[in-house]
Design a protein around this motif. Sequence first.
Motif: not given
Length: 389
Positions: A1-27
Amino acid sequence: MMEDHLTLDIEAAEFIVDLSNVVRNTSLGVGVARLSRFQGLLDALRRFARDDQVLVYAVADRSLLHGAGLSGQEEAVLQRWARDGLIEVRPVADDRILEIAHLRDRMIVTDDAYKEYHRFHPWLVGDCNRFLSPYPDPRRPGAVAVRRRVIPKFPEWELSLVEEERELKDAGLRGRNAEQRRRTLLGRLWECPVRDCPLFGRPLRAIQPVARFTGRGAVCPDHRLPLADRGRAPRRAQVKVLVDGAVVTRFTLDEGRAVSVGRAPVRAGVALMSWLGAYPPTSMSRTHVELMCEADRVVVRDVSTNGTEIRRDGGLTRLSPRRWHPFSPGQEVVLHESTVLVLSGRRRYFNEADEAPPPPPSHVDPTTIEGKNGRITGSRQTRRRTRRR
């Protein structure tokens, strides 16, 4: 599930994702915005990081949650993620993404070149390790891949024009003189006056997202109200275990508590036996090393029979037995030639050869520069409402 990869623990996060940019990327798929593009990106990041449990810190524009072309079900999913504290939602996500990336040294996944922020964040231009861009994977039809990208230097007139197009918002404390203060504030626990705040409400969470910092001090990024300082936050760090170059598990270090790692520690610890195959290396001890998170660093000591090495800048150094040694981002604790420990959430963990960048896809409107690995493609800029003088 997608939520299993979401965290607001910045120490655990590998990447910061620009979520709007990705979801709106028609390519990344036909039609209007689709949340499935984010799922495709998560799959790509799992392959890139060689980590099936990869975690990301996702930040979205508020407009993505309402009337962005998503289905009612997709909007409900995003709203639930925001309510549950799994993603951060800002009126405009860009400055927040750059703030967190600069403070915590993370890679950003986006196609945006952030032109309007170049004067405020000089590190944006020419950084070869900071940015990843998603693109349709030519080797896996319908899938997404990621590749490194470099943001080029734009002419001054072009930056000035972009700055006129939108009112710059205050991204928090900036400048050399504010650096120490920001890093001090990052190590505190904060409470929002809005008790049910999903980020800093009651009860206080030991793992909090990154607060917003302005001239008033720490501010809730959701409610824009000053946060109350509730004391020093416990230091935490996450460690990844790699076997033959792939992440097999991870564990968290809590401040002041030593954790044992080895084939099968006698006391409670991290047992690696199940990932070492039918014939685990005999040179690895049952309890091989101990790690501990201190107030300002992570330390490791060798308690093995055959010794432990640490890899720094490509060279190996043997650890003195029974003595604590500093363990820093970008280093590897070598338990065996096949098995190493690394600190999680650091952009310099990745290898240049992880993803060979293919030629730019034809649908991209590229801005190219010459990099050390050849042509590197920039991105189409997000169109913004212009503001005339």
